[in-house]
Design an enzyme around this catalytic site. Structure first.
Site, PDB file in Angstrom:
ATOM      1  CE  LYS A  88      -3.595   2.243   2.733  1.00 20.60           C
ATOM      2  NZ  LYS A  88      -4.516   2.091   3.871  1.00 20.60           N
ATOM      3  CE  LYS A 107      -6.190   1.804  -0.327  1.00 22.88           C
ATOM      4  NZ  LYS A 107      -6.429   2.029   1.050  1.00 22.88           N
TER       5      LYS A 107
HETATM    6  C1  PBG Z   1      -7.407   3.036   5.949  1.00 26.84           C
HETATM    7  C2  PBG Z   1      -7.704   2.955   4.491  1.00 26.84           C
HETATM    8  C3  PBG Z   1      -7.564   3.937   3.498  1.00 26.84           C
HETATM    9  C4  PBG Z   1      -8.071   3.396   2.323  1.00 26.84           C
HETATM   10  C5  PBG Z   1      -8.475   2.102   2.610  1.00 26.84           C
HETATM   11  N1  PBG Z   1      -8.227   1.839   3.950  1.00 26.84           N
HETATM   12  C6  PBG Z   1      -7.078   5.331   3.581  1.00 26.84           C
HETATM   13  C7  PBG Z   1      -5.694   5.653   3.918  1.00 26.84           C
HETATM   14  O1  PBG Z   1      -4.846   4.782   4.070  1.00 26.84           O
HETATM   15  O2  PBG Z   1      -5.454   6.843   4.091  1.00 26.84           O
HETATM   16  C8  PBG Z   1      -8.165   4.115   0.994  1.00 26.84           C
HETATM   17  C9  PBG Z   1      -9.254   3.660   0.074  1.00 26.84           C
HETATM   18  C10 PBG Z   1      -9.586   4.578  -1.042  1.00 26.84           C
HETATM   19  O3  PBG Z   1      -8.936   5.616  -1.287  1.00 26.84           O
HETATM   20  O4  PBG Z   1     -10.562   4.268  -1.740  1.00 26.84           O
HETATM   21  N2  PBG Z   1      -6.082   2.884   6.304  1.00 26.84           N
HETATM   22 ZN    ZN Z   2      -5.597   3.588   8.448  1.00 30.67          ZN
END
Ligand code: PBG
Ligand code: ZN
Length: 327
Positions: free
Chosen positions: A197, A250
Site C-alpha cells: 500500500k 493499492k
Molecule cells: C485506511 C484505508 C484507506 C483506504 C483504505 N483503507 C485510507 C488511507 O490509508 O489513508 C483508501 C481507500 C480509497 O482511497 O478508496 N487505512
Molecule cells: Zn488507516
C-alpha cells in the site's frame, strides 16, 4: 513498388466477434468484485459523498437493504469502513463490541448470510488525530499498534466477520493478527493483507468519505514510497511468511506494474484496490461527457485482471455487476 508477402497477420484473429471471443485471454466476472461500504454511526439517512458521486455513507439501519442489493447482483463480498460517533487518541472504538463496524457485520450477516463480509482493520477512522495507530510523540508506534490490532481483529471476528483486512501498513501486522485470532479460537478466519500500500494522493476522496484525514503530517512513515517496486515484493513476501491468505496491491491504476510483479512472484490470490481517487476521476470526466463511463470502467476492470488481479475492490462494483449481468 511491391508489397511484402505477409506470413503473419494478427488481424486474422480479430475478424469476427466469435473469433475475438475465442481468443480472448482475460475475463471479468461478477465473482471478481468486492464492494466497499461506509457505515456512519452519526447519521439516520444516507449522506452522499461529494467527491464520490454515487457513493454515500449509510446508517446502520440501511446495511440490511444494501446487502440484499449486493447479493441480488451476484457480488460475492463487501468490505466495511466505519465512521464512529466517538474518537479517541488510541482508536479504542475499533475493538468495542458495540462499535459501528461490529454492529454492521452482525446486520450484514443477518440480512445476507451467504455474502462474504470483510472488515477493513485499521485505526485512522477511530483516532482523533487520524493516524493509523497509537502515537508516540509525532510517530505512529508500531508495536503498541500491533497489540490493538489484535483486539480489533478478534472483536470483528466475534461479531461474525468472514475476512480480516488490515490496512495500516504496520510491520508484523499479519503475524500479530494471526496470533491474536488463533489464540481466540479463530484459526480458520482468513486475512486479506493490504500488503503493498503506497502513500498515495489517490486516497483523497476516501478520507472525506471516512473522515480519516491525519490532523498533522502524512502517512509516509508507514505507507510505501511510490518510487519503490522491489520493496513491494519484500512487503508481499513478509506477509506471506507471516500467514496472509490474500494479498492486496493499492492503489490500482498507477500501480499496474506492481500488480504484475507481485502476481509473478507469489501464488496467493491477489486483490487490487481501485481507490477513491481513481473512481472520482472517472466520475468527473463522465459527468462532463468527456468519456464513456461504462466502456472506460469495464476496460479498467479487465486491465486489472490482465495485470494479475484475482479480486477487485471498487466503488464501481454495483454498476459493473449490472453491466455484466445485462450483457
Ligand atoms: C485506511 C484505508 C484507506 C483506504 C483504505 N483503507 C485510507 C488511507 O490509508 O489513508 C483508501 C481507500 C480509497 O482511497 O478508496 N487505512
Ligand atoms: Zn488507516
Amino acid at each position: 513498388m511491391s508489397l511484402p508477402d505477409l506470413i503473419h497477420r494478427p488481424r486474422r484473429l480479430r475478424k469476427t466477434p466469435a473469433i475475438r471471443r475465442m481468443v480472448s485471454e482475460t475475463t471479468l466476472s461478477v465473482n471478481d468484485l468486492i464492494y466497499p461500504i461506509f457505515v456512519d454511526e452519526t447519521i439516520t439517512e444516507p449522506l452522499p459523498i461529494a467527491s464520490m458521486p454515487g457513493v454515500s455513507r449509510i446508517p446502520l439501519s440501511a446495511v440490511g437493504d444494501k446487502m440484499t442489493e449486493v447479493a441480488s447482483l451476484g457480488i460475492p463480498g463487501v468490505i466495511f469502513f466505519g465512521i464512529p460517533k466517538e474518537k479517541d487518541a488510541i482508536g479504542s472504538g475499533g475493538w468495542d463490541a458495540e462499535g459501528i463496524v461490529q454492529q454492521a457485520i452482525r446486520a450484514a450477516k443477518k440480512a445476507s448470510p451467504e455474502t462474504c463480509v470483510i472488515a477493513d482493520t485499521c485505526f485512522c477512522e477511530y483516532t482523533d488525530h487520524g493516524h493509523c495507530g497509537v502515537l508516540h510523540g509525532d510517530e505512529v508506534d508500531n508495536d503498541a499498534t500491533l497489540a490493538n490490532l489484535q483486539k480489533e481483529a478478534v472483536s470483528y471476528a466475534e461479531a461474525g466477520v468472514d475476512i480480516i483486512a488490515p490496512s495500516g501498513m504496520m510491520d508484523g501486522m499479519i503475524a500479530a493478527i494471526r496470533t491474536g485470532l488463533d489464540s481466540a479460537g479463530f484459526k480458520d478466519l482468513p486475512i486479506m493483507s493490504y500488503a503493498v500500500k503506497y502513500a498515495s494522493a489517490y486516497f483523497g476522496p476516501f478520507r472525506d468519505a471516512a473522515d480519516s484525514s491525519p490532523s498533522f503530517g502524512d502517512r509516509a512513515s508507514y505507507q510505501m514510497d511510490p518510487a519503490n517496486s522491489r520493496e513491494a515484493l519484500r512487503e508481499a513476501m513478509l506477509d506471506i511468511e507471516e500467514g496472509a491468505d490474500i494479498l492486496m496491491v493499492k492503489p490500482g491504476l498507477a500501480y499496474m506494474d506492481i500488480i504484475r510483479s507481485v502476481k509473478d512472484a507469489t501464488d496467493l490470490p491477489m486483490a487490487v484496490y481501485n481507490v477513491s481517487g481513481e473512481y472520482a476521476m472517472v466520475k468527473a470526466a463522465a459527468e462532463k461527457g468527456w468519456i464513456d463511463e461504462k466502456r472506460v470502467v469495464l476496460e479498467t476492470m479487465l486491465s486489472f485482471k490482465r495485470a494479475g488481479a484475482d479480486l477487485i475492490l471498487s466503488y464501481h462494483a454495483l454498476d459493473v455487476a449490472r453491466w455484466l449481468n445485462d450483457d
